[in-house]
Design a protein around this motif. Structure first.
Motif, PDB file in Angstrom:
ATOM      1  N   PRO A 234      33.178  -3.935 -42.985  1.00  0.00           N
ATOM      2  CA  PRO A 234      32.646  -2.842 -43.804  1.00  0.00           C
ATOM      3  C   PRO A 234      31.129  -2.784 -43.870  1.00  0.00           C
ATOM      4  O   PRO A 234      30.553  -1.693 -43.866  1.00  0.00           O
ATOM      5  CB  PRO A 234      33.257  -3.114 -45.181  1.00  0.00           C
ATOM      6  CG  PRO A 234      34.554  -3.785 -44.889  1.00  0.00           C
ATOM      7  CD  PRO A 234      34.263  -4.662 -43.695  1.00  0.00           C
ATOM      8  N   ASP A 235      30.461  -3.942 -43.902  1.00  0.00           N
ATOM      9  CA  ASP A 235      29.009  -3.914 -44.044  1.00  0.00           C
ATOM     10  C   ASP A 235      28.323  -3.301 -42.829  1.00  0.00           C
ATOM     11  O   ASP A 235      27.325  -2.582 -42.959  1.00  0.00           O
ATOM     12  CB  ASP A 235      28.456  -5.318 -44.322  1.00  0.00           C
ATOM     13  CG  ASP A 235      28.855  -6.340 -43.284  1.00  0.00           C
ATOM     14  OD1 ASP A 235      29.769  -6.056 -42.479  1.00  0.00           O
ATOM     15  OD2 ASP A 235      28.258  -7.438 -43.261  1.00  0.00           O
ATOM     16  N   GLU A 236      28.841  -3.542 -41.616  1.00  0.00           N
ATOM     17  CA  GLU A 236      28.209  -2.936 -40.446  1.00  0.00           C
ATOM     18  C   GLU A 236      28.643  -1.486 -40.268  1.00  0.00           C
ATOM     19  O   GLU A 236      27.842  -0.634 -39.855  1.00  0.00           O
ATOM     20  CB  GLU A 236      28.492  -3.749 -39.179  1.00  0.00           C
ATOM     21  CG  GLU A 236      29.940  -3.918 -38.819  1.00  0.00           C
ATOM     22  CD  GLU A 236      30.120  -4.811 -37.590  1.00  0.00           C
ATOM     23  OE1 GLU A 236      29.190  -4.913 -36.758  1.00  0.00           O
ATOM     24  OE2 GLU A 236      31.212  -5.397 -37.452  1.00  0.00           O
ATOM     25  N   LEU A 237      29.876  -1.165 -40.603  1.00  0.00           N
ATOM     26  CA  LEU A 237      30.303   0.233 -40.527  1.00  0.00           C
ATOM     27  C   LEU A 237      29.499   1.093 -41.496  1.00  0.00           C
ATOM     28  O   LEU A 237      29.216   2.269 -41.219  1.00  0.00           O
ATOM     29  CB  LEU A 237      31.796   0.351 -40.826  1.00  0.00           C
ATOM     30  CG  LEU A 237      32.740  -0.316 -39.822  1.00  0.00           C
ATOM     31  CD1 LEU A 237      34.184  -0.210 -40.315  1.00  0.00           C
ATOM     32  CD2 LEU A 237      32.617   0.311 -38.440  1.00  0.00           C
ATOM     33  N   ALA A 238      29.114   0.528 -42.614  1.00  0.00           N
ATOM     34  CA  ALA A 238      28.333   1.269 -43.616  1.00  0.00           C
ATOM     35  C   ALA A 238      26.950   1.651 -43.107  1.00  0.00           C
ATOM     36  O   ALA A 238      26.302   2.545 -43.673  1.00  0.00           O
ATOM     37  CB  ALA A 238      28.209   0.445 -44.896  1.00  0.00           C
ATOM     38  N   THR A 239      26.483   1.005 -42.043  1.00  0.00           N
ATOM     39  CA  THR A 239      25.151   1.326 -41.510  1.00  0.00           C
ATOM     40  C   THR A 239      25.182   2.515 -40.550  1.00  0.00           C
ATOM     41  O   THR A 239      24.116   2.995 -40.150  1.00  0.00           O
ATOM     42  CB  THR A 239      24.558   0.118 -40.767  1.00  0.00           C
ATOM     43  OG1 THR A 239      25.306  -0.127 -39.559  1.00  0.00           O
ATOM     44  CG2 THR A 239      24.573  -1.126 -41.642  1.00  0.00           C
ATOM     45  N   ILE A 240      26.366   2.982 -40.175  1.00  0.00           N
ATOM     46  CA  ILE A 240      26.466   4.088 -39.221  1.00  0.00           C
ATOM     47  C   ILE A 240      26.145   5.396 -39.928  1.00  0.00           C
ATOM     48  O   ILE A 240      26.832   5.794 -40.872  1.00  0.00           O
ATOM     49  CB  ILE A 240      27.877   4.133 -38.597  1.00  0.00           C
ATOM     50  CG1 ILE A 240      28.134   2.859 -37.763  1.00  0.00           C
ATOM     51  CG2 ILE A 240      28.044   5.381 -37.731  1.00  0.00           C
ATOM     52  CD1 ILE A 240      29.539   2.758 -37.206  1.00  0.00           C
ATOM     53  N   GLU A 241      25.103   6.064 -39.470  1.00  0.00           N
ATOM     54  CA  GLU A 241      24.661   7.313 -40.092  1.00  0.00           C
ATOM     55  C   GLU A 241      25.159   8.550 -39.347  1.00  0.00           C
ATOM     56  O   GLU A 241      24.919   9.674 -39.787  1.00  0.00           O
ATOM     57  CB  GLU A 241      23.135   7.327 -40.170  1.00  0.00           C
ATOM     58  CG  GLU A 241      22.567   6.191 -41.024  1.00  0.00           C
ATOM     59  CD  GLU A 241      21.056   6.208 -41.069  1.00  0.00           C
ATOM     60  OE1 GLU A 241      20.446   6.995 -40.308  1.00  0.00           O
ATOM     61  OE2 GLU A 241      20.478   5.438 -41.869  1.00  0.00           O
TER      62      GLU A 241
END
Length: 282
Positions: free
Chosen positions: A214-221
């Protein structure tokens, strides 16, 4: 082959891609990333779609490294995570070779995982992203269909391939007029030693697997469209629900009476979704 689709080889360093393409390079580019499985190629996954969308987009659908008529590293990287890193780096090299500075991504299954790697590693090179039955979600049990795919070379016979294809789709009957052709085309690759070597490397289950947290997916803009067949027997719907939950600008579209191959089972709907999404009309 569809008359609108052409194929050629493109060198990227020590590797070679077999590239299938349709449309005009001056148009917006879409990179179509196929899934894994015995005999899989860019053309077998995407031929109709790239031909149909060629009037609006420059569509490119390479055989991934380790598949079809693209290069098969020897020795093969061991484990899907290591092999996908090689594939991702090579795809960026392919974009450079083609003079493409930004592309939209459409990734099916393994191709969805690679699309996520690309957008995380070089977001400036990616436009919009379509994930279709994407792999890479954690904490999901392997389905019988996925186990069959992984262990296919225990019995690499046409009958086993036919049964595997049956698990890929909700209903094989509408595709029955082409199934013998598909089996024959894929078996022509299955019997090759380099294809077998790449399959064994990809599905070596000893190395750690690569999941997207989740933490890296949250960085996708980026704008992301997550598409899944409700009746998928390879990758469960829960995988796409996971991605749609954790990617901030993601929408989820679920198709009923559809398995793992939305683009083959419901091509008109899939084309409508892709074109509408990229045009900002969805």
């Amino acid at each position: 082959m569809n008359a609108r689709v052409t194929s050629r080889d493109v060198k990227v360093g020590d590797l070679t891609f077999r590239l299938h393409e349709a449309g005009t390079p001056a148009d917006e580019a879409i990179l179509f990333l196929h899934g894994s499985g015995p005999g899989a190629t860019g053309l077998s996954n995407w031929e109709r779609i790239i031909a149909d969308l060629a009037s609006s987009f420059y569509c490119i659908a390479p055989d991934m490294i380790g598949f079809g008529d693209s290069s098969h590293p020897d020795p093969a990287p061991q484990g899907m995570a290591a092999f996908n890193e090689v594939r991702t780096a090579a795809l960026f090299g392919l974009l450079d070779a083609l003079g493409l500075t930004k592309v939209h991504l459409v990734g099916n299954s393994m191709g969805g995982s690679i699309a996520l790697l690309m957008v995380l590693q070089a977001p400036e090179k990616v436009g919009k992203v379509v994930l279709m039955g994407s792999g890479g979600a954690p904490d999901l049990p392997a389905s019988p269909g996925l186990r069959h795919l992984r262990e296919f070379y225990a019995d690499p016979a046409p009958e086993s391939l036919r049964e595997l294809l049956r698990q890929f789709v909700y209903d094989l009957e509408p595709l029955s007029d082409r199934i013998d052709q598909v089996v024959a085309e894929r078996m022509s690759y299955v019997v090759r030693d380099d294809v077998r070597r790449s399959h064994a490397g990809s599905f070596n289950m000893a190395p750690a697997r690569r999941f997207f947290h989740p933490d890296e997916l949250a960085t996708i803009e980026h704008d992301v469209l997550v598409v899944h067949g409700r009746d998928d027997r390879i990758i469960p719907l829960a995988a796409s629900t996971y991605f749609a939950t954790h990617i901030p600008s993601a929408d989820l579209y679920v198709l009923g009476q559809c398995g793992h191959w939305t683009q083959i089972e419901h091509p008109e709907k899939f084309e409508y979704l892709v074109t509408g999404f990229i045009a900002g009309e969805l």
